[in-house]
Design a protein around this motif. Sequence first.
Motif, PDB file in Angstrom:
ATOM      1  N   TYR A  82       0.864  -1.181   0.000  1.00 67.46           N
ATOM      2  CA  TYR A  82       0.000   0.000   0.000  1.00 67.46           C
ATOM      3  C   TYR A  82       0.901   1.231   0.000  1.00 67.46           C
ATOM      4  N   PRO A  83       0.759   2.137  -0.970  1.00 71.00           N
ATOM      5  CA  PRO A  83       1.636   3.313  -1.007  1.00 71.00           C
ATOM      6  C   PRO A  83       1.564   4.098   0.309  1.00 71.00           C
ATOM      7  N   GLU A  84       2.722   4.394   0.873  1.00 77.34           N
ATOM      8  CA  GLU A  84       2.798   5.040   2.183  1.00 77.34           C
ATOM      9  C   GLU A  84       2.031   6.359   2.227  1.00 77.34           C
ATOM     10  N   ARG A  85       2.228   7.192   1.232  1.00 73.22           N
ATOM     11  CA  ARG A  85       1.542   8.497   1.198  1.00 73.22           C
ATOM     12  C   ARG A  85       0.025   8.316   1.148  1.00 73.22           C
ATOM     13  N   ALA A  86      -0.432   7.382   0.334  1.00 72.74           N
ATOM     14  CA  ALA A  86      -1.874   7.127   0.226  1.00 72.74           C
ATOM     15  C   ALA A  86      -2.424   6.605   1.551  1.00 72.74           C
ATOM     16  N   ALA A  87      -1.668   5.751   2.226  1.00 76.03           N
ATOM     17  CA  ALA A  87      -2.110   5.217   3.521  1.00 76.03           C
ATOM     18  C   ALA A  87      -2.212   6.339   4.551  1.00 76.03           C
ATOM     19  N   ARG A  88      -1.223   7.230   4.587  1.00 78.23           N
ATOM     20  CA  ARG A  88      -1.252   8.356   5.534  1.00 78.23           C
ATOM     21  C   ARG A  88      -2.475   9.230   5.307  1.00 78.23           C
ATOM     22  N   MET A  89      -2.851   9.394   4.052  1.00 80.70           N
ATOM     23  CA  MET A  89      -3.990  10.245   3.697  1.00 80.70           C
ATOM     24  C   MET A  89      -5.328   9.501   3.784  1.00 80.70           C
ATOM     25  N   GLY A  90      -5.279   8.169   3.992  1.00 81.51           N
ATOM     26  CA  GLY A  90      -6.506   7.376   3.979  1.00 81.51           C
ATOM     27  C   GLY A  90      -7.097   7.262   2.590  1.00 81.51           C
ATOM     28  N   LEU A  91      -6.250   7.433   1.567  1.00 83.54           N
ATOM     29  CA  LEU A  91      -6.677   7.428   0.169  1.00 83.54           C
ATOM     30  C   LEU A  91      -6.964   6.002  -0.308  1.00 83.54           C
ATOM     31  N   GLN A  92      -8.072   5.841  -1.011  1.00 84.08           N
ATOM     32  CA  GLN A  92      -8.447   4.555  -1.590  1.00 84.08           C
ATOM     33  C   GLN A  92      -8.549   4.690  -3.095  1.00 84.08           C
ATOM     34  N   GLY A  93      -8.420   3.597  -3.789  1.00 84.60           N
ATOM     35  CA  GLY A  93      -8.506   3.614  -5.246  1.00 84.60           C
ATOM     36  C   GLY A  93      -8.130   2.264  -5.794  1.00 84.60           C
ATOM     37  N   GLY A  94      -7.400   2.262  -6.895  1.00 76.20           N
ATOM     38  CA  GLY A  94      -7.006   0.989  -7.473  1.00 76.20           C
ATOM     39  C   GLY A  94      -6.278   1.158  -8.781  1.00 76.20           C
ATOM     40  N   ALA A  95      -5.969   0.020  -9.364  1.00 79.55           N
ATOM     41  CA  ALA A  95      -5.278   0.001 -10.648  1.00 79.55           C
ATOM     42  C   ALA A  95      -5.767  -1.185 -11.464  1.00 79.55           C
ATOM     43  N   ALA A  96      -5.707  -1.028 -12.769  1.00 81.79           N
ATOM     44  CA  ALA A  96      -5.992  -2.120 -13.699  1.00 81.79           C
ATOM     45  C   ALA A  96      -4.695  -2.408 -14.443  1.00 81.79           C
ATOM     46  N   LEU A  97      -4.310  -3.679 -14.448  1.00 84.00           N
ATOM     47  CA  LEU A  97      -3.089  -4.108 -15.120  1.00 84.00           C
ATOM     48  C   LEU A  97      -3.426  -5.033 -16.273  1.00 84.00           C
ATOM     49  N   GLU A  98      -2.544  -5.065 -17.245  1.00 82.61           N
ATOM     50  CA  GLU A  98      -2.567  -6.106 -18.268  1.00 82.61           C
ATOM     51  C   GLU A  98      -1.288  -6.890 -18.063  1.00 82.61           C
ATOM     52  N   GLU A 103      -5.022   3.868 -13.460  1.00 86.53           N
ATOM     53  CA  GLU A 103      -4.761   4.092 -12.043  1.00 86.53           C
ATOM     54  C   GLU A 103      -5.766   5.132 -11.563  1.00 86.53           C
ATOM     55  N   LYS A 104      -6.492   4.810 -10.500  1.00 91.36           N
ATOM     56  CA  LYS A 104      -7.474   5.731  -9.933  1.00 91.36           C
ATOM     57  C   LYS A 104      -7.184   5.915  -8.466  1.00 91.36           C
ATOM     58  N   PRO A 105      -7.058   7.094  -7.950  1.00 92.97           N
ATOM     59  CA  PRO A 105      -6.892   8.341  -8.685  1.00 92.97           C
ATOM     60  C   PRO A 105      -5.495   8.417  -9.310  1.00 92.97           C
ATOM     61  N   PRO A 106      -5.366   9.146 -10.409  1.00 88.54           N
ATOM     62  CA  PRO A 106      -4.066   9.282 -11.068  1.00 88.54           C
ATOM     63  C   PRO A 106      -3.022   9.862 -10.103  1.00 88.54           C
ATOM     64  N   GLY A 107      -1.813   9.329 -10.162  1.00 86.90           N
ATOM     65  CA  GLY A 107      -0.719   9.819  -9.328  1.00 86.90           C
ATOM     66  C   GLY A 107      -0.734   9.302  -7.900  1.00 86.90           C
ATOM     67  N   SER A 108      -1.624   8.369  -7.600  1.00 84.65           N
ATOM     68  CA  SER A 108      -1.763   7.852  -6.239  1.00 84.65           C
ATOM     69  C   SER A 108      -0.678   6.859  -5.852  1.00 84.65           C
ATOM     70  N   GLY A 109       0.005   6.308  -6.841  1.00 81.03           N
ATOM     71  CA  GLY A 109       1.002   5.274  -6.557  1.00 81.03           C
ATOM     72  C   GLY A 109       0.433   3.868  -6.610  1.00 81.03           C
ATOM     73  N   PHE A 110      -0.873   3.736  -6.839  1.00 81.26           N
ATOM     74  CA  PHE A 110      -1.497   2.419  -6.860  1.00 81.26           C
ATOM     75  C   PHE A 110      -1.045   1.581  -8.067  1.00 81.26           C
ATOM     76  N   GLY A 111      -0.769   2.235  -9.183  1.00 77.89           N
ATOM     77  CA  GLY A 111      -0.284   1.503 -10.359  1.00 77.89           C
ATOM     78  C   GLY A 111       1.076   0.877 -10.099  1.00 77.89           C
ATOM     79  N   ASP A 112       2.032   1.680  -9.602  1.00 76.28           N
ATOM     80  CA  ASP A 112       3.369   1.155  -9.298  1.00 76.28           C
ATOM     81  C   ASP A 112       3.305   0.077  -8.224  1.00 76.28           C
ATOM     82  N   ALA A 113       2.468   0.289  -7.212  1.00 72.13           N
ATOM     83  CA  ALA A 113       2.332  -0.702  -6.143  1.00 72.13           C
ATOM     84  C   ALA A 113       1.788  -2.022  -6.698  1.00 72.13           C
ATOM     85  N   SER A 114       0.846  -1.948  -7.635  1.00 68.57           N
ATOM     86  CA  SER A 114       0.289  -3.159  -8.242  1.00 68.57           C
ATOM     87  C   SER A 114       1.354  -3.913  -9.026  1.00 68.57           C
ATOM     88  N   LEU A 115       2.205  -3.171  -9.740  1.00 60.97           N
ATOM     89  CA  LEU A 115       3.299  -3.812 -10.479  1.00 60.97           C
ATOM     90  C   LEU A 115       4.245  -4.544  -9.522  1.00 60.97           C
TER      91      LEU A 115
END
Length: 150
Positions: A69-85, A102-114
């Motif tokens: 879970y991206p640290e910054r997103a966790a600190r902010m309580g941010l939720q979202g997700g990513a779709a991978l192929e 990646e939702k929301p864009p720039g959240s770090g969820f895409g990189d975390a999913s990878l």
Amino acid sequence: MNSSPSQVILALLTVALLSGRASASGSFQSEPATESPVATTAQPTIRRAEPNFKKMDDYRQNGVAGPYYPERAARMGLQGGAALECLLLANGALTKCRVLVEKPPGSGFGDASLKMAESRWMTAKPTIAEGHPLAEETVDVLVPFVFRKP
């Protein structure tokens, strides 16, 4: 009908993924398509794979993302997700992944999913054909990030 945060996130990712695929393939056009003298090949159908995640009690508040879970997103309580192929191998490994949405864009969820796929924190069940898993197949994977405050 009450939906869980994960269900809402997965629905939003599905819509974003489908609209992205539609615009990329030209399937949904506002103007009529002109005929082309060149034959086109059909896009292969990509199956949606349900991901499996490792579980560790130490990361219970981070949902399926665990330590990813991206640290910054966790600190902010941010939720979202990513779709991978990804390329799904017979052993369940997700390889050669790329972020589609990646939702929301720039959240770090895409990189975390990878990272989750690369480390095998996240795997998927391959298609079984004639009693054996396919050697490899291209799949879409939706990864929800739902933070549960401790």
